[in-house]
Design a protein around this motif. Structure first.
Motif, PDB file in Angstrom:
ATOM      1  N   PRO A  71       0.792  -1.224   0.000  1.00  0.00           N
ATOM      2  CA  PRO A  71       0.000   0.000   0.000  1.00  0.00           C
ATOM      3  C   PRO A  71       0.831   1.285   0.000  1.00  0.00           C
ATOM      4  N   LYS A  72       1.940   1.320   0.742  1.00  0.00           N
ATOM      5  CA  LYS A  72       2.761   2.532   0.763  1.00  0.00           C
ATOM      6  C   LYS A  72       3.356   2.820  -0.611  1.00  0.00           C
ATOM      7  N   ALA A  73       3.737   1.764  -1.332  1.00  0.00           N
ATOM      8  CA  ALA A  73       4.281   1.952  -2.678  1.00  0.00           C
ATOM      9  C   ALA A  73       3.195   2.434  -3.630  1.00  0.00           C
ATOM     10  N   MET A  74       1.985   1.899  -3.491  1.00  0.00           N
ATOM     11  CA  MET A  74       0.881   2.378  -4.320  1.00  0.00           C
ATOM     12  C   MET A  74       0.600   3.853  -4.032  1.00  0.00           C
ATOM     13  N   ALA A  75       0.710   4.245  -2.769  1.00  0.00           N
ATOM     14  CA  ALA A  75       0.484   5.647  -2.404  1.00  0.00           C
ATOM     15  C   ALA A  75       1.543   6.547  -3.027  1.00  0.00           C
ATOM     16  N   ARG A  76       2.788   6.074  -3.045  1.00  0.00           N
ATOM     17  CA  ARG A  76       3.854   6.882  -3.656  1.00  0.00           C
ATOM     18  C   ARG A  76       3.600   7.088  -5.147  1.00  0.00           C
ATOM     19  N   LEU A  77       2.952   6.122  -5.771  1.00  0.00           N
ATOM     20  CA  LEU A  77       2.635   6.246  -7.190  1.00  0.00           C
ATOM     21  C   LEU A  77       1.368   7.079  -7.436  1.00  0.00           C
ATOM     22  N   GLY A  78       0.703   7.469  -6.348  1.00  0.00           N
ATOM     23  CA  GLY A  78      -0.546   8.202  -6.505  1.00  0.00           C
ATOM     24  C   GLY A  78      -1.700   7.324  -6.924  1.00  0.00           C
ATOM     25  N   LEU A  79      -1.577   6.019  -6.657  1.00  0.00           N
ATOM     26  CA  LEU A  79      -2.590   5.064  -7.103  1.00  0.00           C
ATOM     27  C   LEU A  79      -3.326   4.467  -5.908  1.00  0.00           C
ATOM     28  N   THR A  80      -3.727   5.328  -4.995  1.00  0.00           N
ATOM     29  CA  THR A  80      -4.499   4.876  -3.845  1.00  0.00           C
ATOM     30  C   THR A  80      -5.938   4.591  -4.251  1.00  0.00           C
ATOM     31  N   TRP A  81      -6.649   3.904  -3.360  1.00  0.00           N
ATOM     32  CA  TRP A  81      -8.063   3.650  -3.595  1.00  0.00           C
ATOM     33  C   TRP A  81      -8.828   4.959  -3.735  1.00  0.00           C
ATOM     34  N   GLU A  82      -8.497   5.930  -2.908  1.00  0.00           N
ATOM     35  CA  GLU A  82      -9.222   7.187  -2.944  1.00  0.00           C
ATOM     36  C   GLU A  82      -9.048   7.890  -4.295  1.00  0.00           C
ATOM     37  N   ALA A  83      -7.826   7.896  -4.820  1.00  0.00           N
ATOM     38  CA  ALA A  83      -7.578   8.554  -6.111  1.00  0.00           C
ATOM     39  C   ALA A  83      -8.280   7.818  -7.246  1.00  0.00           C
TER      40      ALA A  83
END
Length: 400
Positions: free
Chosen positions: A97-109
């Protein structure tokens, strides 16, 4: 019509757990686009291969997909991914999840970009707990899920099952969860985030057998299913090999002893009298069965068990199972011509449907083999595709 026809899946998974899940859905007719880094899925490198990047672990877990090799470390690559997500039904990832967040690919986005998207995150551990950020691999999860402990309780050394069972089981659990969310979306019209943790999923399976007296408060024992933990629950040695037999019910034991010419058993031995008696003396029962099976050849026992209608199977090797007469009759193993790897042996989809034909039509692709087609289908024009390729964002398959 294919079972999952029209379902578009964006597959951001690597190794085994996620790719196994998406292969199942691809086999059932979903359109699966596997998004890989320019270096490719690590599983491409595992095992013997005719060409670099096309090993057997990859080939056996990535059919029924298209390959898009995209550099998500670039802003242009992330924009491509987001554009694809806007047109997809499911995005499945085992990136932490932290790596996905760094890519800007969170669930919220992604939810903001596509409210109907189902976002499936395959993680090591429930993200509400202190293990949330830890890396997770099959061996670690087997250990945490008590599998090596079960070997110890069975009188053996602590061991892992010599197969990636956690990856495969959690992958199948992810398929269940994703398709449940797809069904719910038909009612609500909305997507949602799914989290499938390896640790908890495996524990729910293993402890269903082995909670035992720990189910109760206070505990009635230290847990464990005695039959599974018996040291003699194993393939039995015969005069010339091994055999897998399960003499289990009262009827099995009566027919087994009758076939041996000992019809007075099991009534003559109280340990064999009924199911409860056998469970209470399971180690002795299995040990005695082991002594009996040493007296004849494997072929003789297979014939006797079959005639007595007692469950039995040969103990196959990786090679002998390829010649199993049942599998040959059902066409489980199929020889197919891979477009770049030549002839390969493929396993069929095990499930059968009365109306729907399930036949994989796409073999595991070379890295980036379908990138241009995937983007064209998503509405990218030839100029955009060429620009992405020239910038090193989109990577295409190398020539054979």
């Amino acid at each position: 019509m294919k079972l999952l026809e029209g379902l578009k899946i964006l597959d951001m998974t690597t190794i085994l757990m996620g790719p196994y899940a998406t292969q199942i859905m691809g086999d059932y007719g979903a359109q699966v686009t596997k998004v890989e880094a320019p270096s490719g899925d690590l599983m491409r490198q595992v095992g013997p291969a005719r060409q670099q990047g096309m090993g057997p672990m990859y080939l056996n877990t990535n059919r029924s997909k298209r390959s898009l090799a995209l550099d998500l470390k670039t802003e242009a690559g992330r924009k491509v991914l987001m554009r694809l997500a806007q047109q997809s039904d499911v995005l499945i990832t085992n990136v932490r999840p932290k790596a996905m967040a760094r890519l800007g690919l969170t669930w919220e986005a992604l939810e903001a970009a596509n409210p109907r998207l189902i976002y499936a995150a395959l993680v090591g551990y429930d993200q509400r707990g202190p293990y949330a950020g830890r890396p997770a691999y099959d061996d670690l999860i087997q250990g945490g899920a008590c599998i090596p402990h079960a070997f110890v309780r069975a009188g053996q050394r602590p061991s892992y099952v010599p197969a990636a069972i956690a990856d495969r089981i959690v992958g199948m659990s992810a398929v269940n969860a994703i398709l449940a969310a797809v069904i719910e979306r038909h009612q609500s019209g909305l997507g949602q985030k799914i989290e499938v943790p390896m640790f908890e999923t495996m524990l729910s399976m293993i402890l269903a057998d082995h909670m035992g007296g720990l189910t109760f408060e206070p505990a009635l024992d230290k847990g464990g299913y005695a039959r599974h933990l018996s040291p003699d629950r194993r393939p039995y040695q015969t005069k010339d090999g091994y055999i897998c037999a399960l003499v289990y019910t009262d009827g099995h034991w009566e027919r087994f002893f009758r076939a041996l010419g000992r019809p007075e058993m099991p009534a003559a031995d109280p340990r064999f009298a009924d199911f409860n008696a056998r469970m209470a003396h399971i180690d002795e029962v299995y040990a005695e069965l082991g002594r009996i099976l040493l007296t004849r050849t494997t072929a003789e026992w297979l014939d006797l068990f079959d005639r007595a209608d007692v469950p039995v199977m040969p103990m196959h090797s990786f090679e002998s199972v390829l010649e199993d007469p049942h599998l040959n009759a059902t066409g489980f193993f199929q020889s197919v011509e891979h477009p770049t790897e030549g002839p390969i042996r493929q396993m069929s989809v095990p499930a059968r449907f009365s109306r729907s034909q399930v036949r994989p039509e796409r073999l595991a692709p070379r890295l980036g083999a379908d990138g241009a087609d995937v983007l064209a289908d998503a509405g990218f024009d030839a100029g955009e595709i060429a620009e992405l390729q020239d910038a090193g964002v989109l990577h295409v398959a190398a020539a054979r």
